[in-house]
Write a protein that holds these residues in place. Structure first.
Motif, PDB file in Angstrom:
ATOM      1  N   ALA A 195      44.267 -17.509  18.566  1.00 31.39           N
ATOM      2  CA  ALA A 195      44.523 -18.496  19.654  1.00 31.39           C
ATOM      3  C   ALA A 195      43.453 -17.661  20.868  1.00 31.39           C
ATOM      4  CB  ALA A 195      46.162 -17.755  20.348  1.00 31.39           C
ATOM      5  N   ARG A 218      39.946 -18.984  21.012  1.00 36.95           N
ATOM      6  CA  ARG A 218      40.243 -20.433  21.662  1.00 36.95           C
ATOM      7  C   ARG A 218      38.656 -21.165  20.471  1.00 36.95           C
ATOM      8  NH1 ARG A 218      41.815 -21.602  26.487  1.00 36.95           N
ATOM      9  NH2 ARG A 218      43.929 -20.930  26.685  1.00 36.95           N
ATOM     10  N   CYS A 255      47.594 -23.287  16.048  1.00 36.26           N
ATOM     11  CA  CYS A 255      47.397 -24.024  16.595  1.00 36.26           C
ATOM     12  C   CYS A 255      48.412 -23.923  18.080  1.00 36.26           C
ATOM     13  CB  CYS A 255      46.915 -25.239  15.800  1.00 36.26           C
ATOM     14  SG  CYS A 255      45.645 -25.153  14.908  1.00 36.26           S
ATOM     15  N   TYR A 256      49.401 -24.855  17.233  1.00 34.55           N
ATOM     16  CA  TYR A 256      51.039 -24.980  18.322  1.00 34.55           C
ATOM     17  C   TYR A 256      50.727 -24.417  19.264  1.00 34.55           C
ATOM     18  CZ  TYR A 256      55.562 -25.864  19.265  1.00 34.55           C
ATOM     19  OH  TYR A 256      57.390 -26.579  19.972  1.00 34.55           O
ATOM     20  N   MET A 262      48.572 -22.619  21.433  1.00 36.26           N
ATOM     21  CA  MET A 262      47.779 -23.126  21.975  1.00 36.26           C
ATOM     22  C   MET A 262      47.437 -24.704  22.841  1.00 36.26           C
ATOM     23  SD  MET A 262      43.824 -22.915  19.685  1.00 36.26           S
ATOM     24  CE  MET A 262      43.561 -21.526  18.590  1.00 36.26           C
ATOM     25  N   ALA A 265      46.954 -28.880  24.109  1.00 34.89           N
ATOM     26  CA  ALA A 265      47.173 -29.943  23.076  1.00 34.89           C
ATOM     27  C   ALA A 265      46.074 -29.928  23.695  1.00 34.89           C
ATOM     28  CB  ALA A 265      48.089 -31.034  23.688  1.00 34.89           C
ATOM     29  N   GLU A 266      44.871 -30.084  24.774  1.00 34.76           N
ATOM     30  CA  GLU A 266      43.450 -30.489  24.820  1.00 34.76           C
ATOM     31  C   GLU A 266      42.462 -29.610  24.118  1.00 34.76           C
ATOM     32  OE1 GLU A 266      44.831 -28.318  29.230  1.00 34.76           O
ATOM     33  OE2 GLU A 266      45.571 -30.045  27.259  1.00 34.76           O
ATOM     34  N   LYS A 267      42.966 -28.244  23.921  1.00 32.67           N
ATOM     35  CA  LYS A 267      42.072 -26.944  24.050  1.00 32.67           C
ATOM     36  C   LYS A 267      42.812 -27.032  22.046  1.00 32.67           C
ATOM     37  CE  LYS A 267      40.281 -26.095  27.201  1.00 32.67           C
ATOM     38  NZ  LYS A 267      38.961 -26.433  27.754  1.00 32.67           N
ATOM     39  N   ARG A 268      43.153 -27.482  21.617  1.00 33.93           N
ATOM     40  CA  ARG A 268      43.527 -27.317  19.932  1.00 33.93           C
ATOM     41  C   ARG A 268      42.439 -27.727  18.856  1.00 33.93           C
ATOM     42  NH1 ARG A 268      49.449 -30.143  19.891  1.00 33.93           N
ATOM     43  NH2 ARG A 268      50.517 -28.456  20.878  1.00 33.93           N
ATOM     44  N   HIS A 280      49.951 -30.688  14.831  1.00 27.99           N
ATOM     45  CA  HIS A 280      48.709 -29.521  15.735  1.00 27.99           C
ATOM     46  C   HIS A 280      47.603 -29.240  15.758  1.00 27.99           C
ATOM     47  CE1 HIS A 280      53.231 -28.431  15.313  1.00 27.99           C
ATOM     48  NE2 HIS A 280      53.205 -27.677  14.194  1.00 27.99           N
ATOM     49  N   ALA A 281      46.522 -30.086  14.716  1.00 28.52           N
ATOM     50  CA  ALA A 281      45.310 -29.746  15.177  1.00 28.52           C
ATOM     51  C   ALA A 281      44.434 -31.202  16.157  1.00 28.52           C
ATOM     52  CB  ALA A 281      44.671 -29.750  13.599  1.00 28.52           C
ATOM     53  N   GLY A 282      43.253 -30.506  16.707  1.00 25.97           N
ATOM     54  CA  GLY A 282      42.861 -31.197  17.552  1.00 25.97           C
ATOM     55  C   GLY A 282      42.553 -32.939  16.370  1.00 25.97           C
TER      56      GLY A 282
END
Length: 585
Positions: free
Chosen positions: A150, A153, A182-183, A185, A187-190, A212-214
């Motif tokens: 986390a 990043r 991932c969860y 982090m 949402a926009e940074k996943r 959970h992944a971008g």
């Protein structure tokens, strides 16, 4: 190639680098594809513009001024496609891109010496910087692993592990850990996630990571069995993920993607694709090597029997990362390539100034000499790092030597813009230290990656452009391995031209011998080594080979392998000046 087999379409190729953006036009001339012209402009990915479209349009305008062909529409300032009846526009657009920050990457695998190494090699095939690793030998508690991921990043997580159909329990635990990280982090940074492990777990991967992944991509296993590593399918998926990431990070990438109808590739991936293609096309018995020294990264691509080894090293890039090179090498290792008598503090200051202003070019001969020394060491480090991933069949008899190759292609401004072809060749010989007999080509317009992208539109285009002489033939190099004292004769050479005239040379250890042979001509080179020297035919073996000419003709490098520079700085600088003079410095 019969003209009827060639698609008569013009292709505009755009390459967005960290320092320079290029626009290149390929078109059919007398039934075959040719490199027509190139335009370039400073890249605009960084401040103050932070929009690559501005630099791309400026490069295209420069190309328009060279060719006289209108490529941008007067109203919307977009590329005109297809070609119009008045001759304006192009039929197709392809693009490559190396600009952008290094991709912060977390790699995870089960066994540190197996799947984790495959994950690392996969990550090194693009512009990534590994910020954390996970494997079964990791001694950290689960909460510490989560915190580490986390905090770092990452932009990308590469997951590998488990042979196809093999055990799955340990892999599921790792998937759960990555999914939870991932969860946690925003949402926009996943990060984007690439799974290239046991294919039996594909559905579990979607369930644990999909929400959970971008972005989640699943590719074939990089380790289908313990004995087999196959990175190619996963590297294709990784290239697509990196392109998607750049669309999120940099303004103007969407526009470039639309211009090229989705044919936008990472520059290094396109370079590697081209080397794999050439290795198969020319049925290279030994291998092909391509090096590119850019601002964003140093890239080494090697093709052996149609199989690719690709290494991308942002830590050895010559742009904003340049100051960090001292984390990977001692400053004395850069100083050893210096012809100037300067202090280490002066060199250190130059490194940091260059990293602050990566687009600047050397303004004096002294600055050029410093930049050449830095480029030598960066390329030396990149090639040694890539060599560890060469297949076992390509390893040299000695661990301190390069394997024998059939061809070397070099590109990038740091190599091409050295004032003369001779200085570029000397830089390559110093840094790579090749063995055997092989021709050198200089890709002065950085065409190789663009050809790799253009191959999707025409299979004929890359071959016809290369064979048309778009690359500069630097000459054929003979590298001599010998044990002798400086100045002792280690080789007698005779070059027999097509008209039967001959040139003879006694080659002394520690020097460079240049025998003229114009580009496009071939001649017969007879080599007679002394003192059991190896001139590419085997220790002490004599013989004759057909060689191809170039800007420098035939270059015999008898300085030994590996290259041992004198410890005395004055003696070392004197030798380097002598070598530079031998190649036209």
């Amino acid at each position: 190639m019969p003209a009827s087999l060639v698609q008569t379409e013009s292709i505009l190729a755009i390459d967005v680098g960290a320092s320079v953006t290029r626009a290149v036009l390929f078109d059919v001339v007398e039934g075959e594809y040719r490199f027509v012209a190139s335009g370039q402009a400073p890249s605009t990915a960084e401040a103050p513009f932070k929009n690559i479209g501005i630099g791309a349009r400026e490069a295209i305008r420069n190309l328009q001024s060279v060719t006289g062909t209108i490529l941008l529409g007067p109203q919307d300032n977009n590329i005109i496609t297809p070609t119009q009846p008045d001759g304006s526009g192009v039929d197709g657009v392809v693009a490559t891109m190396s600009a952008g920050p290094a991709v912060k990457t977390v790699i995870a695998g089960l066994l540190s010496e197996v799947s984790l190494q495959s994950a690392r090699r996969l990550a090194e095939s693009t512009y990534s910087r590994v910020v954390d690793t996970l494997d079964l030998s990791d001694k950290r508690r689960p909460d510490q692993q989560l915190d580490s991921i986390a905090r770092s990043r990452p932009d990308l997580v590469v997951l590998t592990g488990g042979t196809d159909g093999g055990a799955s329990r340990s892999m599921l635990k790792m998937l759960e850990a990555v999914g939870l990280a991932c969860y946690l982090m925003p949402a926009e940074k996943r990060p984007m996630v690439l799974y290239a492990g046991n294919h039996k777990l594909a559905n579990d991967v979607r369930e644990l990571l999909g929400g959970h992944a971008g972005k989640l991509q699943i590719s074939p296993n990089v380790r289908p069995s313990l004995e087999v590593e196959d990175l190619e399918p996963a590297s294709n998926v990784l290239a697509s993920l990196v392109t998607n990431l750049r669309q999120r990070q940099i303004k103007g990438v969407d526009e470039l993607y639309n211009w090229s109808s989705g044919n936008l590739l990472p520059t290094a991936y396109a370079q590697g694709r081209m080397i794999r293609f050439l290795s198969r096309l020319y049925e290279s018995t030994r291998g092909l090597l391509s090096v590119n020294m850019g601002a964003s990264a140093s890239t080494v691509a090697a093709g052996f029997n149609g199989e690719l080894t690709l290494g991308v090293y942002p830590q050895f890039g010559l742009g904003e990362n340049l100051g960090a090179i001292l984390q990977h090498t001692e400053i004395e290792q850069i100083m050893r390539w210096m012809q100037l008598d300067i202090s280490s503090n002066t060199l250190r200051e130059f490194l940091f100034q260059k990293s602050l202003y990566p687009s600047t070019i050397p303004a004096t001969q002294d600055e050029l000499a410093i930049m050449q020394a830095i480029t030598r060491q960066a390329l030396y480090l990149a090639v040694r790092a890539a060599r560890t991933s060469f297949p076992a069949s390509a390893h040299a008899a000695r661990t301190d030597l390069m394997p024998k190759l059939d061809l070397l292609i070099a590109g990038g401004g740091a190599i091409a813009d050295n004032g003369s072809v001779g200085q570029s060749l000397l830089l390559l010989l110093d840094a790579i230290q090749p063995v055997g007999i092989m021709p050198f080509l200089l890709d002065q317009n950085n065409l190789l990656p663009m050809l790799g992208a253009a191959a999707t539109r025409s299979n004929y285009l890359p071959v016809q452009v290369i064979e048309s002489g778009a690359f500069i033939g630097m000459g054929t190099v003979v590298s001599v391995i010998a044990s002798a004292s400086y100045g002792e004769t280690v080789l007698r050479a005779k070059l027999t031209y097509a008209d039967k005239t001959e040139v003879r040379a006694d080659v002394k250890f520690g020097g460079l011998e240049i025998i003229p042979l114009p580009s496009g001509q071939t001649a017969r080179l007879t080599l007679s080594p002394l003192r059991r020297a190896d001139a590419g035919l085997g220790a002490g073996r004599s013989g004759s080979v057909t060689v191809t000419g170039g800007a420098l003709g035939v270059v015999i490098d008898a300085r030994g392998r590996p290259l041992n520079l004198p410890a005395d700085a004055v003696r070392r600088r004197e030798l380097m000046k002598r070598w530079s003079h031998a190649v036209g410095g």
